[in-house]
Design a protein around this motif. Sequence first.
Motif, PDB file in Angstrom:
ATOM      1  N   LEU A   3     -24.797 -24.449 -75.886  1.00 52.75           N
ATOM      2  CA  LEU A   3     -25.319 -24.042 -77.191  1.00 52.75           C
ATOM      3  C   LEU A   3     -25.557 -25.215 -78.121  1.00 52.75           C
ATOM      4  O   LEU A   3     -26.218 -25.064 -79.155  1.00 52.75           O
ATOM      5  CB  LEU A   3     -24.328 -23.073 -77.869  1.00 52.75           C
ATOM      6  CG  LEU A   3     -24.048 -21.759 -77.134  1.00 52.75           C
ATOM      7  CD1 LEU A   3     -22.933 -20.998 -77.851  1.00 52.75           C
ATOM      8  CD2 LEU A   3     -25.308 -20.901 -77.062  1.00 52.75           C
ATOM      9  N   ARG A   4     -25.051 -26.384 -77.781  1.00 49.16           N
ATOM     10  CA  ARG A   4     -25.104 -27.509 -78.716  1.00 49.16           C
ATOM     11  C   ARG A   4     -26.512 -28.033 -78.939  1.00 49.16           C
ATOM     12  O   ARG A   4     -26.781 -28.671 -79.944  1.00 49.16           O
ATOM     13  CB  ARG A   4     -24.186 -28.622 -78.233  1.00 49.16           C
ATOM     14  CG  ARG A   4     -22.703 -28.311 -78.472  1.00 49.16           C
ATOM     15  CD  ARG A   4     -21.798 -29.517 -78.292  1.00 49.16           C
ATOM     16  NE  ARG A   4     -20.478 -29.268 -78.842  1.00 49.16           N
ATOM     17  CZ  ARG A   4     -19.423 -28.866 -78.144  1.00 49.16           C
ATOM     18  NH1 ARG A   4     -19.536 -28.673 -76.828  1.00 49.16           N
ATOM     19  NH2 ARG A   4     -18.264 -28.654 -78.743  1.00 49.16           N
ATOM     20  N   GLY A   5     -27.424 -27.759 -78.037  1.00 54.06           N
ATOM     21  CA  GLY A   5     -28.797 -28.177 -78.266  1.00 54.06           C
ATOM     22  C   GLY A   5     -29.554 -27.245 -79.185  1.00 54.06           C
ATOM     23  O   GLY A   5     -30.616 -27.594 -79.701  1.00 54.06           O
ATOM     24  N   THR A   6     -29.004 -26.059 -79.410  1.00 59.90           N
ATOM     25  CA  THR A   6     -29.674 -25.043 -80.229  1.00 59.90           C
ATOM     26  C   THR A   6     -29.049 -24.907 -81.609  1.00 59.90           C
ATOM     27  O   THR A   6     -29.739 -24.680 -82.603  1.00 59.90           O
ATOM     28  CB  THR A   6     -29.623 -23.672 -79.516  1.00 59.90           C
ATOM     29  OG1 THR A   6     -30.162 -23.809 -78.199  1.00 59.90           O
ATOM     30  CG2 THR A   6     -30.408 -22.620 -80.289  1.00 59.90           C
ATOM     31  N   PHE A   7     -27.716 -25.034 -81.684  1.00 58.05           N
ATOM     32  CA  PHE A   7     -26.995 -24.872 -82.947  1.00 58.05           C
ATOM     33  C   PHE A   7     -26.251 -26.163 -83.280  1.00 58.05           C
ATOM     34  O   PHE A   7     -25.843 -26.912 -82.382  1.00 58.05           O
ATOM     35  CB  PHE A   7     -26.002 -23.710 -82.861  1.00 58.05           C
ATOM     36  CG  PHE A   7     -26.619 -22.399 -82.504  1.00 58.05           C
ATOM     37  CD1 PHE A   7     -27.169 -21.580 -83.487  1.00 58.05           C
ATOM     38  CD2 PHE A   7     -26.676 -21.975 -81.182  1.00 58.05           C
ATOM     39  CE1 PHE A   7     -27.751 -20.366 -83.155  1.00 58.05           C
ATOM     40  CE2 PHE A   7     -27.251 -20.767 -80.841  1.00 58.05           C
ATOM     41  CZ  PHE A   7     -27.796 -19.958 -81.835  1.00 58.05           C
ATOM     42  N   SER A   8     -26.064 -26.403 -84.556  1.00 55.19           N
ATOM     43  CA  SER A   8     -25.342 -27.606 -84.970  1.00 55.19           C
ATOM     44  C   SER A   8     -23.862 -27.484 -84.633  1.00 55.19           C
ATOM     45  O   SER A   8     -23.326 -26.380 -84.509  1.00 55.19           O
ATOM     46  CB  SER A   8     -25.510 -27.824 -86.477  1.00 55.19           C
ATOM     47  OG  SER A   8     -24.809 -26.817 -87.198  1.00 55.19           O
ATOM     48  N   GLU A   9     -23.222 -28.635 -84.494  1.00 52.74           N
ATOM     49  CA  GLU A   9     -21.785 -28.641 -84.213  1.00 52.74           C
ATOM     50  C   GLU A   9     -21.013 -27.944 -85.333  1.00 52.74           C
ATOM     51  O   GLU A   9     -20.042 -27.205 -85.080  1.00 52.74           O
ATOM     52  CB  GLU A   9     -21.288 -30.077 -84.048  1.00 52.74           C
ATOM     53  CG  GLU A   9     -19.833 -30.207 -83.632  1.00 52.74           C
ATOM     54  CD  GLU A   9     -19.595 -29.768 -82.183  1.00 52.74           C
ATOM     55  OE1 GLU A   9     -18.419 -29.515 -81.846  1.00 52.74           O
ATOM     56  OE2 GLU A   9     -20.570 -29.683 -81.411  1.00 52.74           O
TER      57      GLU A   9
END
Length: 499
Positions: free
Chosen positions: A433-439
């Motif tokens: 999910l890290r490529g779609t949502f910010s940390e």
Amino acid sequence: MRTWGPLTAVCLGTFMLLIDVTIAVVALPDMARSLHASLSDLQWVMDGYALALAALLLGIGAAADILGRRQVHVVGVVVFAAASLVCGLASGPGMLVAARGVQGLGAAAMFATTLPLLGSVYQGRQRSVALGVWGAVSGAAAAVGPVVGGLLTDGPGWRWIFYVNLPVSVAAVWLTLKVVPESHGSRERRVDWAGTVTFAAFAGALTYGAVRAGQEGWGDPGTLGTFAAAVVALLCFLVAEQRSADPLLDPRLFLKPAFSGVMVGALAFNAAAFSLMAYDSIWLQTMLGMSPVRGGLVFLWLSLASFVVAAAGGRLLHGVPARITVGGGLLLIGTGQFCMTGLDAGSTASALVPGLILVGIGTGLVAPGIAGAALAAVPPERSGMAGGAVNTFRQLGYALGIAGYGTVVTSRMQDTLPHDAAHALAGGAAGALRGTFSEHALRTAFASGLDSAAVLAGLTATAAGALVVALVRAPKSAPSGVTNSGPATLKEETPAHHR
């Protein structure tokens, strides 16, 4: 060997079956990656074992009275070992969940016969000592599970949390056959198969409904239908128990306030103290980047506090009423869960430590005394039934906690993340999910989900603790050998299959 051999054999099996309740907690992220497992798959990895153990414990114990307790115990160890091998070889989540269920079947056969076997071997002071050692081993197993699981997962890999059972099983079978004599209960008793089947249907449907609610929503027709099936199964169980000459659990016992209070406490204990650890572990590893070992060591605070309090409490709290030790322990567990709220995107593992210590202190108070409280709440002829009910309700509480808290975690995550993303995040798939949502968004969502679940766990333990304090009163004359605060002693004439 003749003195301590039977105790060693029984404790080997007990430690192995109880550590497997929590040992998989820190391995869940690795399992998810290796087997491409979803959140519901991970929930069933934990729940399949606990449910089978809870649902079959009393019924298998009844069969052991007839077939022979040692024989059933050994068969249980063999089944447990074979299922552990299949767990380690699992090529997909379905295979792992199915094998975990079979593991629970073997564990139920082992757990149902442990106390009856000890009761048939030891008498007098030796019996009290043996039960004290067994109780300490039982408490240690659940507490150290995450630590051992972390060491194995970070070392040879998550599959070894199951492979390690194989040599222990061999030793347990050899020692049991060598030093534990066969014993039976009343062979005139009948196995309450109707009660066993209907209780298993109730527990399974209730847990499945809670898991499904997290996926499809509480108003989903399938979810509502599953809960309706659970209600029907419960009604069938109550009817079956009223008609049975040898019921697994006499419903009339719940008319006794003290017994009802202890059962509520048992159900809430494992749910509030241990179930949320699965989601804490996923957060520690996938959000904070901790290794399985470091993640497991975080829970060492709970383990150490539990050990110290249980060891000291055996001497310092002797004679203290169970309403104080069990009820007070549950209130401390609730307070500990409330202390683990307030997480945010910047929180670290240290935010959990004060709460884990309080939960550990509460566990050290509740675990040693809750079985004795159940036995003290019923007539002597029902003491075995009460002891078995405590173990059943504790495991059922753990299974329901895994399902219920998972639903709460994902529901709260969906305030900021889409449905599918929330389930992926809770299931350990943060990397995808890290490529779609910010940390920051991911950490905020996970922290808010854990906060809500911790509040629910705190409320559960607090309400149960208050009920125990209010309902569990010292009887005018406790059954012989039973106290409100210490380990319960066993009578050989007690119907062993209910222990």
